[in-house]
Scaffold this active site. Structure first.
Site, PDB file in Angstrom:
ATOM      1  N   GLU A 251     -13.385 -30.963 -88.914  1.00  0.00           N
ATOM      2  CA  GLU A 251     -12.030 -31.363 -89.363  1.00  0.00           C
ATOM      3  C   GLU A 251     -11.835 -31.297 -90.868  1.00  0.00           C
ATOM      4  O   GLU A 251     -11.289 -32.226 -91.468  1.00  0.00           O
ATOM      5  CB  GLU A 251     -11.713 -32.768 -88.850  1.00  0.00           C
TER       6      GLU A 251
ATOM      7  N   HIS B 181      -7.607 -31.241 -77.835  1.00  0.00           N
ATOM      8  CA  HIS B 181      -6.988 -32.488 -77.364  1.00  0.00           C
ATOM      9  C   HIS B 181      -5.524 -32.167 -77.114  1.00  0.00           C
ATOM     10  O   HIS B 181      -4.737 -32.021 -78.058  1.00  0.00           O
ATOM     11  CB  HIS B 181      -7.143 -33.589 -78.419  1.00  0.00           C
TER      12      HIS B 181
ATOM     13  N   ASP C 199      -9.526 -32.590 -73.590  1.00  0.00           N
ATOM     14  CA  ASP C 199      -8.890 -33.613 -72.752  1.00  0.00           C
ATOM     15  C   ASP C 199      -7.394 -33.308 -72.756  1.00  0.00           C
ATOM     16  O   ASP C 199      -6.860 -32.829 -73.758  1.00  0.00           O
ATOM     17  CB  ASP C 199      -9.221 -35.052 -73.166  1.00  0.00           C
TER      18      ASP C 199
HETATM   19  C1  XIL Z   1     -13.806 -40.174 -81.278  1.00  0.00           C
HETATM   20  C2  XIL Z   1     -14.578 -40.958 -80.221  1.00  0.00           C
HETATM   21  O1  XIL Z   1     -14.229 -40.453 -78.951  1.00  0.00           O
HETATM   22  C3  XIL Z   1     -14.245 -42.427 -80.322  1.00  0.00           C
HETATM   23  O2  XIL Z   1     -15.105 -43.191 -79.478  1.00  0.00           O
HETATM   24  C4  XIL Z   1     -14.402 -42.926 -81.764  1.00  0.00           C
HETATM   25  O3  XIL Z   1     -13.945 -44.246 -81.852  1.00  0.00           O
HETATM   26  C5  XIL Z   1     -13.636 -42.046 -82.720  1.00  0.00           C
HETATM   27  O4  XIL Z   1     -14.022 -40.698 -82.566  1.00  0.00           O
HETATM   28  N1  XIL Z   1     -12.290 -35.632 -83.013  1.00  0.00           N
HETATM   29  C6  XIL Z   1     -13.663 -35.671 -83.063  1.00  0.00           C
HETATM   30  C7  XIL Z   1     -14.401 -36.734 -82.322  1.00  0.00           C
HETATM   31  O5  XIL Z   1     -14.267 -34.761 -83.601  1.00  0.00           O
HETATM   32  O6  XIL Z   1     -15.589 -37.122 -82.987  1.00  0.00           O
HETATM   33  C8  XIL Z   1     -13.544 -37.946 -82.099  1.00  0.00           C
HETATM   34  O7  XIL Z   1     -14.270 -38.841 -81.257  1.00  0.00           O
HETATM   35  C9  XIL Z   1     -12.221 -37.560 -81.476  1.00  0.00           C
HETATM   36  C10 XIL Z   1     -11.463 -36.630 -82.387  1.00  0.00           C
END
Ligand code: XIL
Length: 297
Positions: free
Chosen positions: A127, A205, A234
């Site tokens: 990111e 996502h 997801d």
């Molecule tokens: C999220 C986890 O699912 C949560 O449990 C935590 O609180 C925050 O991070 N992008 C990413 C992941 O790269 O690491 C993130 O995971 C979701 C968004």
């Protein structure tokens, strides 16, 4: 085949899930994990705040529980993630300049060395690009150490674990847009200058559908000479099953798409609370989205 992992394997792909160490005592959860998935990603346990809670003091206990469980069953592991602006330990959040850069570099080397030979693919950097139309880097403490922090991290990761695929991973990059094009330009530049990068992760996502140019976007990255992976899939919304099938078909249609990881097992395990974006319901039953994926594989 009758499971996600075995069906993906027949196509030369993996099918994985994000796993939480704290759920490895839940027999329903572990039963689905062991049966369905042939790749795992620690959902949080390899992040900087977990692996180096105090500077220079490394802590691998919860990540190791996931890695050992997976490897003992012949499942591969995606490492997530070496450098990210979020979930940093407090000591790093308070650092800047060359002190932070040295700490970043040491973190990459230490963690990648500890797991050398055990990781299929590392999300070396997560990111690092900004949302919106600019196509540029996200402002962060990491970015403020100098624009070369990403290529330095990739070179150090390669030196520490020469056989892991090294990925750049991000979200809102699932179609052709300014952000994904910014990353595309970085990957093209890295390839032209010999900076070691092997793969790009698309978190995916999603709500209701993938962008119409999802497959084309994966393909344009593959055409740069890197693998592509769906890393945190997801999907919420009423069109969920169709959208899952479309993402699965897109990956299979791109030769260099290595596999798909869903970001959790049951809806009750999801970070998207109340959105029910996963393939199994809270009781561990297969949803329509599960059948749609299995049929598409
Ligand atoms: C999220 C986890 O699912 C949560 O449990 C935590 O609180 C925050 O991070 N992008 C990413 C992941 O790269 O690491 C993130 O995971 C979701 C968004």
């Amino acid at each position: 085949a009758s499971t996600l992992g075995a069906s993906a394997a027949e196509k030369g792909r993996y099918f994985g899930a994000a796993i939480a160490a704290g759920r490895l005592g839940d027999s329903t959860y572990v039963g689905i994990l062991n049966r369905e998935f042939n790749s795992v990603t620690p959902e949080n346990e390899m992040k900087w705040s977990y692996t180096e809670p105090q500077q220079g003091s490394f802590s691998y206990g919860s990540a190791d529980r996931i890695v050992n469980h997976a490897r003992s069953l012949g499942k591969t592991v995606r490492g997530h993630t070496l450098l990210w602006h979020a979930q940093q330990p407090g000591w790093a959040q308070n650092m800047s300049g060359s002190a932070l850069r040295n700490a970043m570099n040491n973190h990459v080397t230490q963690v990648a060395t500890y797991y050398r030979g055990k990781i299929h693919s590392w999300d070396v950097v997560n990111e690092a690009f900004a949302d919106g139309g600019g196509g540029g880097r996200r402002d962060s403490n990491l970015q403020r150490t100098g624009n070369d922090w990403i290529e330095v991290a990739f070179r150090l990761a390669r030196a520490a674990d020469p056989n892991a695929k090294l990925c750049y991973n991000d979200y809102n990059t699932d179609g052709v847009n300014a952000k994904s094009t910014g990353i595309y330009n970085m990957v093209r530049d890295f390839k032209s200058r010999g900076v070691p990068i092997d793969c790009v992760g698309f978190q995916s996502h999603l709500t209701n559908s993938a962008p119409s140019d999802y497959q084309a976007n994966l393909q344009r990255f593959a055409d740069l000479g890197v693998d592509v992976q769906i890393t945190e899939l997801d999907i919420s919304g009423s069109n969920q099953a169709n959208a899952y099938a479309a993402v699965t078909r897109a990956c299979l249609a791109v030769t260099r798409c290595n596999g798909i990881t869903v970001w959790g097992i049951r809806d009750s395990d999801s970070w998207r609370t109340g959105q029910n974006p996963l393939l199994f319901d809270g009781n561990g039953n297969k949803k329509a989205a599960y059948d749609a994926v299995l049929n598409a594989l």
